[in-house]
Motif scaffolding. Sequence first.
Motif, PDB file in Angstrom:
ATOM      1  N   SER A   1       0.745  -1.165  -0.071  1.00 42.44           N
ATOM      2  CA  SER A   1       0.113   0.071   0.095  1.00 42.44           C
ATOM      3  C   SER A   1       0.795   1.233  -0.167  1.00 42.44           C
ATOM      4  O   SER A   1       1.787   1.565   0.824  1.00 42.44           O
ATOM      5  CB  SER A   1      -0.635   0.091   1.347  1.00 42.44           C
ATOM      6  N   GLY A   2       0.834   2.126  -0.855  1.00 46.14           N
ATOM      7  CA  GLY A   2       1.497   3.233  -1.105  1.00 46.14           C
ATOM      8  C   GLY A   2       2.892   3.088  -1.551  1.00 46.14           C
ATOM      9  O   GLY A   2       3.732   4.065  -1.680  1.00 46.14           O
ATOM     10  N   SER A   3       3.508   1.891  -1.987  1.00 43.38           N
ATOM     11  CA  SER A   3       4.630   1.659  -2.416  1.00 43.38           C
ATOM     12  C   SER A   3       5.013   2.159  -3.998  1.00 43.38           C
ATOM     13  O   SER A   3       6.216   2.340  -4.182  1.00 43.38           O
ATOM     14  CB  SER A   3       4.954  -0.146  -2.631  1.00 43.38           C
ATOM     15  N   ARG A   4       4.002   2.547  -4.705  1.00 46.16           N
ATOM     16  CA  ARG A   4       4.073   3.041  -5.881  1.00 46.16           C
ATOM     17  C   ARG A   4       4.651   4.688  -5.600  1.00 46.16           C
ATOM     18  O   ARG A   4       5.569   5.016  -6.581  1.00 46.16           O
ATOM     19  CB  ARG A   4       2.821   3.171  -6.681  1.00 46.16           C
ATOM     20  N   GLN A   5       4.243   5.366  -4.640  1.00 42.27           N
ATOM     21  CA  GLN A   5       4.734   6.596  -4.078  1.00 42.27           C
ATOM     22  C   GLN A   5       5.817   6.581  -3.432  1.00 42.27           C
ATOM     23  O   GLN A   5       6.639   7.545  -3.522  1.00 42.27           O
ATOM     24  CB  GLN A   5       3.659   7.264  -3.352  1.00 42.27           C
ATOM     25  N   HIS A   6       6.010   5.437  -2.791  1.00 39.40           N
ATOM     26  CA  HIS A   6       7.259   5.483  -1.897  1.00 39.40           C
ATOM     27  C   HIS A   6       7.766   4.014  -2.061  1.00 39.40           C
ATOM     28  O   HIS A   6       7.721   2.959  -1.128  1.00 39.40           O
ATOM     29  CB  HIS A   6       6.789   5.619  -0.373  1.00 39.40           C
ATOM     30  N   PRO A   7       8.464   3.717  -3.504  1.00 40.75           N
ATOM     31  CA  PRO A   7       9.114   2.302  -3.540  1.00 40.75           C
ATOM     32  C   PRO A   7      10.318   1.912  -2.369  1.00 40.75           C
ATOM     33  O   PRO A   7      10.321   0.759  -2.239  1.00 40.75           O
ATOM     34  CB  PRO A   7       9.644   2.471  -4.915  1.00 40.75           C
ATOM     35  N   GLU A   8      10.565   3.078  -1.625  1.00 38.61           N
ATOM     36  CA  GLU A   8      11.568   2.439  -0.455  1.00 38.61           C
ATOM     37  C   GLU A   8      10.910   1.390   0.616  1.00 38.61           C
ATOM     38  O   GLU A   8      11.718   0.828   1.310  1.00 38.61           O
ATOM     39  CB  GLU A   8      12.148   3.696   0.180  1.00 38.61           C
ATOM     40  N   GLN A   9       9.624   1.526   0.484  1.00 37.26           N
ATOM     41  CA  GLN A   9       9.042   0.605   1.584  1.00 37.26           C
ATOM     42  C   GLN A   9       9.251  -1.118   1.174  1.00 37.26           C
ATOM     43  O   GLN A   9       9.455  -1.696   1.964  1.00 37.26           O
ATOM     44  CB  GLN A   9       7.380   0.768   1.483  1.00 37.26           C
ATOM     45  N   LEU A  10       9.444  -1.213  -0.139  1.00 35.62           N
ATOM     46  CA  LEU A  10       9.933  -2.512  -0.606  1.00 35.62           C
ATOM     47  C   LEU A  10      11.079  -2.927  -0.040  1.00 35.62           C
ATOM     48  O   LEU A  10      11.388  -3.955   0.585  1.00 35.62           O
ATOM     49  CB  LEU A  10       9.741  -2.680  -1.993  1.00 35.62           C
ATOM     50  N   GLN A  11      12.271  -1.997  -0.095  1.00 37.90           N
ATOM     51  CA  GLN A  11      13.371  -2.263   0.665  1.00 37.90           C
ATOM     52  C   GLN A  11      13.200  -2.273   2.114  1.00 37.90           C
ATOM     53  O   GLN A  11      14.054  -3.396   2.705  1.00 37.90           O
ATOM     54  CB  GLN A  11      14.467  -1.191   0.161  1.00 37.90           C
ATOM     55  N   TRP A  12      12.615  -1.536   2.779  1.00 38.12           N
ATOM     56  CA  TRP A  12      12.365  -1.421   4.150  1.00 38.12           C
ATOM     57  C   TRP A  12      11.915  -2.852   4.783  1.00 38.12           C
ATOM     58  O   TRP A  12      12.350  -3.512   5.633  1.00 38.12           O
ATOM     59  CB  TRP A  12      11.324  -0.524   4.778  1.00 38.12           C
ATOM     60  N   ALA A  13      10.926  -3.558   3.967  1.00 40.64           N
ATOM     61  CA  ALA A  13      10.522  -4.737   4.329  1.00 40.64           C
ATOM     62  C   ALA A  13      11.461  -5.801   4.289  1.00 40.64           C
ATOM     63  O   ALA A  13      11.549  -6.900   4.977  1.00 40.64           O
ATOM     64  CB  ALA A  13       9.277  -5.099   3.373  1.00 40.64           C
ATOM     65  N   ARG A  14      12.398  -5.563   3.440  1.00 41.05           N
ATOM     66  CA  ARG A  14      13.532  -6.826   3.304  1.00 41.05           C
ATOM     67  C   ARG A  14      14.586  -6.725   4.294  1.00 41.05           C
ATOM     68  O   ARG A  14      15.511  -7.617   4.687  1.00 41.05           O
ATOM     69  CB  ARG A  14      14.289  -6.453   2.003  1.00 41.05           C
ATOM     70  N   THR A  15      14.707  -5.418   4.864  1.00 43.62           N
ATOM     71  CA  THR A  15      15.834  -5.155   5.962  1.00 43.62           C
ATOM     72  C   THR A  15      15.354  -4.990   7.408  1.00 43.62           C
ATOM     73  O   THR A  15      16.085  -4.585   8.062  1.00 43.62           O
ATOM     74  CB  THR A  15      16.603  -4.019   5.458  1.00 43.62           C
ATOM     75  N   ILE A  16      14.045  -4.768   7.594  1.00 39.97           N
ATOM     76  CA  ILE A  16      13.426  -4.418   8.786  1.00 39.97           C
ATOM     77  C   ILE A  16      13.953  -5.315  10.027  1.00 39.97           C
ATOM     78  O   ILE A  16      14.198  -4.860  11.146  1.00 39.97           O
ATOM     79  CB  ILE A  16      11.917  -4.600   8.690  1.00 39.97           C
ATOM     80  N   GLN A  17      14.060  -6.776   9.754  1.00 42.32           N
ATOM     81  CA  GLN A  17      14.620  -7.634  10.923  1.00 42.32           C
ATOM     82  C   GLN A  17      15.821  -7.345  11.252  1.00 42.32           C
ATOM     83  O   GLN A  17      16.294  -7.021  12.326  1.00 42.32           O
ATOM     84  CB  GLN A  17      14.166  -9.273  10.380  1.00 42.32           C
ATOM     85  N   ALA A  18      16.876  -7.435  10.196  1.00 41.04           N
ATOM     86  CA  ALA A  18      18.196  -6.933  10.460  1.00 41.04           C
ATOM     87  C   ALA A  18      18.450  -5.518  10.952  1.00 41.04           C
ATOM     88  O   ALA A  18      19.215  -5.430  11.880  1.00 41.04           O
ATOM     89  CB  ALA A  18      19.091  -7.084   9.218  1.00 41.04           C
ATOM     90  N   ASP A  19      17.657  -4.550  10.479  1.00 42.77           N
ATOM     91  CA  ASP A  19      17.881  -3.284  10.795  1.00 42.77           C
ATOM     92  C   ASP A  19      17.491  -3.246  12.368  1.00 42.77           C
ATOM     93  O   ASP A  19      18.481  -2.540  13.103  1.00 42.77           O
ATOM     94  CB  ASP A  19      16.949  -2.256   9.909  1.00 42.77           C
TER      95      ASP A  19
END
Length: 153
Positions: A97-115
Motif C-alpha cells: 500500500s503506497g509503494s508506488r509513491q514510496h518504493p523504498e517501502q519494498l526495501q524496508w520490508a527486506r531489511t526490517i529484521q536486520a535493521d
Amino acid sequence: FSERLREQIREKLGAAYGVQAFNLPGRAFPGYGRMLVLLTVDRPQVPAIVAEIQRLAEGLAREGVQPEEFRRAINPSLAGIKDLLQANRYWLGTVLSGSRQHPEQLQWARTIQADHAAITPEELSALARRYLDPGRAAVFTALPVEAGRSPSP
C-alpha cells in the motif's frame, strides 16, 4: 520509553492498564513527526500522570537507555517483526500500500529484521536526548463531559 511507562504508570502506580508510546514519522516534511503516548486514566489523575510522563521522558533523555531495559524492550519487538513478516496484512496494508509513491517501502520490508536487530542502547539514548524534551511537548487530553454539564464549544 514504552517500557518505562509500563513499569511506572501501570505496574507501580496502577493508574492505567494499556500504556502505549510510539513514533509516527512524517513523510511530507523530512525530520518532522510525532512521538505519542496514549493511555486512559481517571479524570482526577490526569495532571499527575501527565507530569509523570514528562518526568519519565526527561529522565530517559538525561540517563539514556540501560542495557537491561533495552533487552526487555527489543526482544519482544524482534519476535513481533518475525510474526509480522509472515502476515498478509503487513505485506498488503503496509508494504504494498503506497509503494508506488514510496518504493523504498519494498526495501524496508527486506531489511526490517536486520535493521531492528542492529539497534543499540547508545543509538536509542541519542534519540532520547534529541527528541524527548518535555519543554517541546504538546499535551492533549480528552476528557468526558461531567454529568449535568453541556460540552463547551
